[in-house]
Design an enzyme around this catalytic site. Structure first.
Site, PDB file in Angstrom:
ATOM      1  N   ASP A  33      20.031  -4.520  34.556  1.00  0.00           N
ATOM      2  CA  ASP A  33      18.737  -4.611  33.884  1.00  0.00           C
ATOM      3  C   ASP A  33      17.967  -3.335  34.178  1.00  0.00           C
ATOM      4  O   ASP A  33      17.868  -2.912  35.342  1.00  0.00           O
ATOM      5  CB  ASP A  33      17.960  -5.821  34.417  1.00  0.00           C
ATOM      6  CG  ASP A  33      16.546  -5.903  33.875  1.00  0.00           C
ATOM      7  OD1 ASP A  33      16.380  -6.116  32.655  1.00  0.00           O
ATOM      8  OD2 ASP A  33      15.594  -5.768  34.672  1.00  0.00           O
TER       9      ASP A  33
ATOM     10  N   ASP B 166      14.458  -1.513  34.200  1.00  0.00           N
ATOM     11  CA  ASP B 166      13.020  -1.798  34.207  1.00  0.00           C
ATOM     12  C   ASP B 166      12.269  -0.473  34.281  1.00  0.00           C
ATOM     13  O   ASP B 166      11.815  -0.051  35.344  1.00  0.00           O
ATOM     14  CB  ASP B 166      12.683  -2.702  35.392  1.00  0.00           C
ATOM     15  CG  ASP B 166      11.264  -3.233  35.346  1.00  0.00           C
ATOM     16  OD1 ASP B 166      10.468  -2.732  34.528  1.00  0.00           O
ATOM     17  OD2 ASP B 166      10.946  -4.139  36.127  1.00  0.00           O
TER      18      ASP B 166
ATOM     19  N   GLU C 268       9.148   1.623  33.544  1.00  0.00           N
ATOM     20  CA  GLU C 268       7.718   1.456  33.279  1.00  0.00           C
ATOM     21  C   GLU C 268       7.008   2.813  33.378  1.00  0.00           C
ATOM     22  O   GLU C 268       6.505   3.157  34.424  1.00  0.00           O
ATOM     23  CB  GLU C 268       7.129   0.447  34.247  1.00  0.00           C
ATOM     24  CG  GLU C 268       7.804  -0.919  34.178  1.00  0.00           C
ATOM     25  CD  GLU C 268       7.208  -1.964  35.098  1.00  0.00           C
ATOM     26  OE1 GLU C 268       6.008  -1.858  35.440  1.00  0.00           O
ATOM     27  OE2 GLU C 268       7.934  -2.886  35.476  1.00  0.00           O
ATOM     28  N   TYR C 269       6.952   3.548  32.246  1.00  0.00           N
ATOM     29  CA  TYR C 269       7.355   3.239  30.885  1.00  0.00           C
ATOM     30  C   TYR C 269       7.871   4.514  30.232  1.00  0.00           C
ATOM     31  O   TYR C 269       7.441   5.610  30.608  1.00  0.00           O
ATOM     32  CB  TYR C 269       6.169   2.704  30.061  1.00  0.00           C
ATOM     33  CG  TYR C 269       5.571   1.443  30.618  1.00  0.00           C
ATOM     34  CD1 TYR C 269       6.129   0.196  30.335  1.00  0.00           C
ATOM     35  CD2 TYR C 269       4.451   1.501  31.458  1.00  0.00           C
ATOM     36  CE1 TYR C 269       5.585  -0.970  30.840  1.00  0.00           C
ATOM     37  CE2 TYR C 269       3.916   0.328  31.976  1.00  0.00           C
ATOM     38  CZ  TYR C 269       4.469  -0.902  31.671  1.00  0.00           C
ATOM     39  OH  TYR C 269       3.951  -2.046  32.195  1.00  0.00           O
TER      40      TYR C 269
ATOM     41  N   TYR D 154       2.556 -10.504  30.304  1.00  0.00           N
ATOM     42  CA  TYR D 154       1.562 -10.875  31.313  1.00  0.00           C
ATOM     43  C   TYR D 154       0.802  -9.622  31.725  1.00  0.00           C
ATOM     44  O   TYR D 154       1.072  -8.534  31.219  1.00  0.00           O
ATOM     45  CB  TYR D 154       2.210 -11.559  32.518  1.00  0.00           C
ATOM     46  CG  TYR D 154       3.590 -11.049  32.904  1.00  0.00           C
ATOM     47  CD1 TYR D 154       3.745  -9.849  33.588  1.00  0.00           C
ATOM     48  CD2 TYR D 154       4.735 -11.782  32.600  1.00  0.00           C
ATOM     49  CE1 TYR D 154       5.002  -9.390  33.957  1.00  0.00           C
ATOM     50  CE2 TYR D 154       5.990 -11.329  32.962  1.00  0.00           C
ATOM     51  CZ  TYR D 154       6.125 -10.130  33.646  1.00  0.00           C
ATOM     52  OH  TYR D 154       7.373  -9.676  34.000  1.00  0.00           O
ATOM     53  N   ASP D 155      -0.156  -9.794  32.625  1.00  0.00           N
ATOM     54  CA  ASP D 155      -1.041  -8.694  33.061  1.00  0.00           C
ATOM     55  C   ASP D 155      -1.907  -8.175  31.906  1.00  0.00           C
ATOM     56  O   ASP D 155      -2.284  -7.012  31.880  1.00  0.00           O
ATOM     57  CB  ASP D 155      -0.246  -7.538  33.677  1.00  0.00           C
ATOM     58  CG  ASP D 155       0.410  -7.924  34.997  1.00  0.00           C
ATOM     59  OD1 ASP D 155       0.138  -9.032  35.492  1.00  0.00           O
ATOM     60  OD2 ASP D 155       1.196  -7.123  35.530  1.00  0.00           O
TER      61      ASP D 155
ATOM     62  N   TRP E   6       8.625 -13.601  36.516  1.00  0.00           N
ATOM     63  CA  TRP E   6       8.417 -12.871  37.764  1.00  0.00           C
ATOM     64  C   TRP E   6       7.547 -13.762  38.654  1.00  0.00           C
ATOM     65  O   TRP E   6       6.429 -14.081  38.280  1.00  0.00           O
ATOM     66  CB  TRP E   6       7.692 -11.544  37.505  1.00  0.00           C
ATOM     67  CG  TRP E   6       7.442 -10.804  38.768  1.00  0.00           C
ATOM     68  CD1 TRP E   6       6.344 -10.887  39.592  1.00  0.00           C
ATOM     69  CD2 TRP E   6       8.326  -9.868  39.397  1.00  0.00           C
ATOM     70  NE1 TRP E   6       6.494 -10.091  40.692  1.00  0.00           N
ATOM     71  CE2 TRP E   6       7.696  -9.447  40.602  1.00  0.00           C
ATOM     72  CE3 TRP E   6       9.582  -9.365  39.074  1.00  0.00           C
ATOM     73  CZ2 TRP E   6       8.299  -8.538  41.469  1.00  0.00           C
ATOM     74  CZ3 TRP E   6      10.162  -8.456  39.941  1.00  0.00           C
ATOM     75  CH2 TRP E   6       9.521  -8.043  41.115  1.00  0.00           C
TER      76      TRP E   6
END
Length: 401
Positions: A151, A153, A155-156, A235-236, A381
């Protein structure tokens, strides 16, 4: 951007096996307080092991002063994987993989990057040798531990979440196109390895939920061709450094929310990807198992503190921060429900603390939305933030069944 033809075997390899993924992050650095034995693998289709870093110039760790972690790489090649604690991470991965024996639907994948460790992605994506090093290192690790894939991840792409120190490069205008190239090369290598090993290796990403990330959509549509699915970090949307309270993972728009016009809610994030041409069965909706708190919040006309001015974020949450695990919320305030947003919240009128979070009722609404939209499933998460009875995970699993 010109569409690429995918070989038939690759197209078949990334087609969905099911439409009910329940994917949870396992935070490796919490293994002492939340050991692998605490993971309920019977209610997960995948654990994403967080996080593994990338090596650059012989070092790993974020080149930014506030993130005080820089260490030598175990494999000092640009783009190779770099471990936080190789012995502990290896033990955790072996323990997670052992759970697969009793739970055949359960898979284990390493998640590379994260908020703190994305600063080398731009460098690696821009370099053909570094991409090749990453692919070789990832494949070696996947085979060594019996894992099911990787995976990413980041950002970004194009806009580093955590800024670099002077003299470092953490983002480039061509990041998106380089990301497409990187994942396409990774897919080709994983498919070839899968033929040899008699299995399918998954490739997923954690993706931004706002319009800045998706852009005109063309790049995410192209990127998705080489992915099993995209985990949307829905989210966030509101954070405790803001002056007013707000729901950080609302499912729908609330006209009373001042930023509704910006599309800061989960269903709008999903529609951005669908509108870009990404297939619904390649989209997984991310949900938080944590909440955020504000302090000194005015009660407001409805007496519930919603969308009201506050004195700042609380400081009694997880690790003294302003986030709370679900188990920490008991007794923190009176529960309210925002029907428009499909979001719960807590408010304590005595001390002015206001908390946005997720609970079984809101998760049931999100499961209903996932099924309505025919999405691939849900991601969250993270595992240690649930309570000891796994109420949030149970809600997701039971709903997806």
């Amino acid at each position: 951007m010109r569409a690429k033809l995918i070989p038939l075997v690759a197209a078949l390899a990334v087609s969905p096996a099911m439409a009910s993924e329940v994917v949870g992050y396992y935070p490796g650095w919490k293994h002492e307080s939340f050991p692998v034995a605490s993971v309920d693998a019977s209610r997960l289709t995948m654990a994403l092991y967080a996080f593994v870093d990338l090596c650059w110039d012989g070092k790993h760790g974020n080149p930014e002063p506030s993130v005080n972690y820089v260490a030598a790489c175990q494999e000092p090649l640009n783009g190779a994987l770099a471990w936080r604690d190789e012995a502990a991470d290896g033990a955790n991965l072996r323990a997670l993989v052992a759970l697969k024996k009793q739970h055949p639907q359960f898979k284990v994948v390493i998640s590379v990057g994260g908020w703190d460790w994305s600063n080398r992605f731009s460098n690696v994506a821009a370099s053909a040798p570094a991409r090749a090093n990453f692919i070789a290192s990832s494949l070696k690790t996947v085979r060594k531990y019996g894992l099911d894939g990787v995976d990413l991840d980041w950002e970004y792409p194009g806009e580093a979440g955590v800024p670099c120190v002077a003299g470092e490069v953490c983002a480039r205008p061509e990041d998106r196109q380089n990301f497409i190239t990187w994942v396409r090369e990774l897919r080709a290598a994983f498919d070839a390895a899968g033929k040899q090993d008699g299995k399918h290796y998954t490739i997923t990403i954690a993706a931004g939920a706002n319009g800045n990330y998706v852009g005109d959509g063309a790049w995410v549509k192209e990127l998705a061709r080489s992915l099993d699915w995209i985990n949307i970090m829905a989210y966030d949307y509101h954070m405790p450094w803001e002056k007013n309270t707000g729901h950080h993972s609302a499912l729908y728009a609330d006209p009373k929310d001042p930023v509704t016009a910006n599309g800061f809610y989960a269903s709008r994030s999903v529609q951005r990807y669908l509108g870009a041409g990404v297939a619904a069965d390649k989209l997984v909706l991310g949900v938080p198992f944590y909440g955020y708190g504000w302090k000194g919040c005015a009660a407001g006309p409805d007496g519930d503190g919603q969308y009201q001015a506050c004195a700042g974020g609380v400081s009694d949450g997880i690790n003294g921060g302003n986030s709370y695990g679900y188990a920490q919320l008991q007794g923190k305030g009176k529960r309210y429900w925002n029907a428009a947003a499909s979001a719960p919240y807590l408010y304590n009128a005595e001390n002015g603390v206001w908390i946005t979070y997720e609970d079984p009722q809101s998760l049931k609404e999100k499961v209903r939305y996932i099924k309505q939209q025919k999405l691939r499933g849900a991601m969250f998460w993270e595992l240690s933030a649930d309570d000891s009875e796994h109420h949030l995970l149970r809600t997701l699993w039971d709903g997806m069944k």
